[in-house]
Motif scaffolding. Structure first.
Motif, PDB file in Angstrom:
ATOM      1  N   GLU A 217      42.284  18.326  56.599  1.00 40.70           N
ATOM      2  CA  GLU A 217      42.480  18.880  57.931  1.00 40.70           C
ATOM      3  C   GLU A 217      43.922  19.338  58.140  1.00 40.70           C
ATOM      4  O   GLU A 217      44.171  20.406  58.721  1.00 40.70           O
TER       5      GLU A 217
ATOM      6  N   ALA B 150      44.343  22.582  56.205  1.00 40.71           N
ATOM      7  CA  ALA B 150      43.684  23.694  56.879  1.00 40.71           C
ATOM      8  C   ALA B 150      44.469  24.132  58.112  1.00 40.71           C
ATOM      9  O   ALA B 150      44.608  25.326  58.380  1.00 40.71           O
ATOM     10  N   LEU B 151      44.987  23.167  58.854  1.00 43.77           N
ATOM     11  CA  LEU B 151      45.796  23.471  60.036  1.00 43.77           C
ATOM     12  C   LEU B 151      47.043  24.253  59.638  1.00 43.77           C
ATOM     13  O   LEU B 151      47.391  25.263  60.279  1.00 43.77           O
TER      14      LEU B 151
ATOM     15  N   GLN C 168      47.531  26.103  56.991  1.00 39.64           N
ATOM     16  CA  GLN C 168      47.170  27.435  56.510  1.00 39.64           C
ATOM     17  C   GLN C 168      46.833  28.381  57.662  1.00 39.64           C
ATOM     18  O   GLN C 168      47.191  29.566  57.630  1.00 39.64           O
ATOM     19  N   ARG C 169      46.151  27.876  58.677  1.00 39.93           N
ATOM     20  CA  ARG C 169      45.796  28.722  59.816  1.00 39.93           C
ATOM     21  C   ARG C 169      47.030  29.152  60.597  1.00 39.93           C
ATOM     22  O   ARG C 169      47.119  30.288  61.059  1.00 39.93           O
ATOM     23  N   ILE C 170      47.991  28.247  60.752  1.00 37.13           N
ATOM     24  CA  ILE C 170      49.219  28.596  61.460  1.00 37.13           C
ATOM     25  C   ILE C 170      50.037  29.606  60.647  1.00 37.13           C
ATOM     26  O   ILE C 170      50.613  30.551  61.203  1.00 37.13           O
TER      27      ILE C 170
ATOM     28  N   LEU D 224      48.810  31.795  58.657  1.00 35.66           N
ATOM     29  CA  LEU D 224      48.091  33.061  58.735  1.00 35.66           C
ATOM     30  C   LEU D 224      48.478  33.836  59.993  1.00 35.66           C
ATOM     31  O   LEU D 224      48.586  35.066  59.960  1.00 35.66           O
ATOM     32  N   VAL D 225      48.693  33.121  61.095  1.00 37.79           N
ATOM     33  CA  VAL D 225      49.110  33.784  62.335  1.00 37.79           C
ATOM     34  C   VAL D 225      50.439  34.504  62.125  1.00 37.79           C
ATOM     35  O   VAL D 225      50.651  35.621  62.611  1.00 37.79           O
TER      36      VAL D 225
ATOM     37  N   ILE E 121      44.941  26.726  68.116  1.00 36.21           N
ATOM     38  CA  ILE E 121      44.600  26.126  66.826  1.00 36.21           C
ATOM     39  C   ILE E 121      44.898  24.627  66.853  1.00 36.21           C
ATOM     40  O   ILE E 121      44.083  23.805  66.423  1.00 36.21           O
TER      41      ILE E 121
ATOM     42  N   GLU F 205      42.396  22.520  68.810  1.00 32.71           N
ATOM     43  CA  GLU F 205      41.129  22.277  68.114  1.00 32.71           C
ATOM     44  C   GLU F 205      41.190  21.013  67.267  1.00 32.71           C
ATOM     45  O   GLU F 205      40.198  20.291  67.140  1.00 32.71           O
ATOM     46  N   TYR F 206      42.360  20.727  66.701  1.00 35.65           N
ATOM     47  CA  TYR F 206      42.496  19.585  65.792  1.00 35.65           C
ATOM     48  C   TYR F 206      42.937  18.304  66.500  1.00 35.65           C
ATOM     49  O   TYR F 206      42.508  17.214  66.121  1.00 35.65           O
TER      50      TYR F 206
END
Length: 245
Positions: free
Chosen positions: A170, A173-174, A176-178, A180-181, A198, A201-202
């Motif tokens: 988790e 993934a968190l 990587q998503r940040i 990506l922004v 984001i 959500e976690y």
């Protein structure tokens, strides 16, 4: 009582699935219509399984022999075995698939699990619709004024450290998503909003708000220094452009 016990056990399993699925606000997700229907459906499947067991396999756990004995014996263990088998066994069967096929980019199970997946997709859509605007309204109004350096690094790091049960997957993934922004070059004014959504959500709304408030109030001097430095840098760039022209 046996049927009621089966219904409750099967419903509890369904509730546990939904809580794990919607971590940011499970209580609100459970109050939606599709969620209640999903819970009732799982309970009903357990009841049907118990009925079929009593009709077609009454001797499976020795229940019929126990009841027919003279005098009747203590059938508690047999009843408990039937209840557990019907509730947990039916749920396992309903989540099984003979194969997986891809239809229009979506992977679906061929078998009983297809019914569960239909409920889950409908539930996902309904929860998303009901939560979308609320999630945005729950964000701190002053979020847009927080420096991007803090939004991209410090705020996520603090939220992650506040949560003790986030798994390594988790956290990865968190992160990587940040990232990506940032890589997508989202507009600077919108980036804090997206990063906060984001994080929410976690870690949930309460942790996010507490972390933001802690930074904004206790480290105001640091934020002011960052803002001043960015303002000075922007002023120098503007002056250089003006002088060059």
């Amino acid at each position: 009582m046996d049927y009621l016990a089966v219904f409750i056990l099967a419903a509890i399993v369904a509730i546990a699935e939904l809580v794990a699925r919607y971590k940011d606000n499970p209580s609100r997700a459970l109050r939606t219509g599709p969620a209640m229907l999903y819970i009732a459906f799982n309970g009903a499947i357990g009841v049907i399984a118990l009925y079929l067991t009593k009709v077609f396999a009454p001797d499976l756990f020795g229940y019929s022999d126990c009841v027919a004995a003279t005098p009747p014996g203590d059938c508690g263990k047999a009843r408990l075995s039937m209840v557990l088998a019907a509730s947990l066994g039916s749920l396992a069967v309903m989540r099984s698939a003979f194969a997986r096929v891809t239809i229009q980019g979506e992977e679906l199970g061929v078998g009983p699990s297809a019914i569960i997946e239909i409920f889950q997709r409908a539930l996902d859509r309904e929860v998303d619709r009901q939560r979308a605007f609320r999630r945005m309204d729950e964000l701190p109004p002053a979020l847009r004024d927080m420096p991007l350096d803090i939004v991209n690094t410090t705020l996520p790091a603090l939220c992650i450290e506040l949560m003790q049960n986030l798994s390594a997957d988790e956290k990865q993934a968190l992160d990587q998503r940040i990232k990506l922004v940032t890589e997508l070059k989202v507009h600077e004014k919108m980036r804090p909003l997206i990063v906060a959504l984001i994080l929410q959500e976690y870690v949930g709304k309460d942790v996010l708000v507490r972390a933001f408030t802690k930074i904004a109030e206790d480290y105001k001097d640091v934020l002011d220094e960052i803002r001043d430095a960015r303002s000075n840098a922007a002023a120098l760039v503007s002056a250089a452009d003006f002088g060059g022209s």
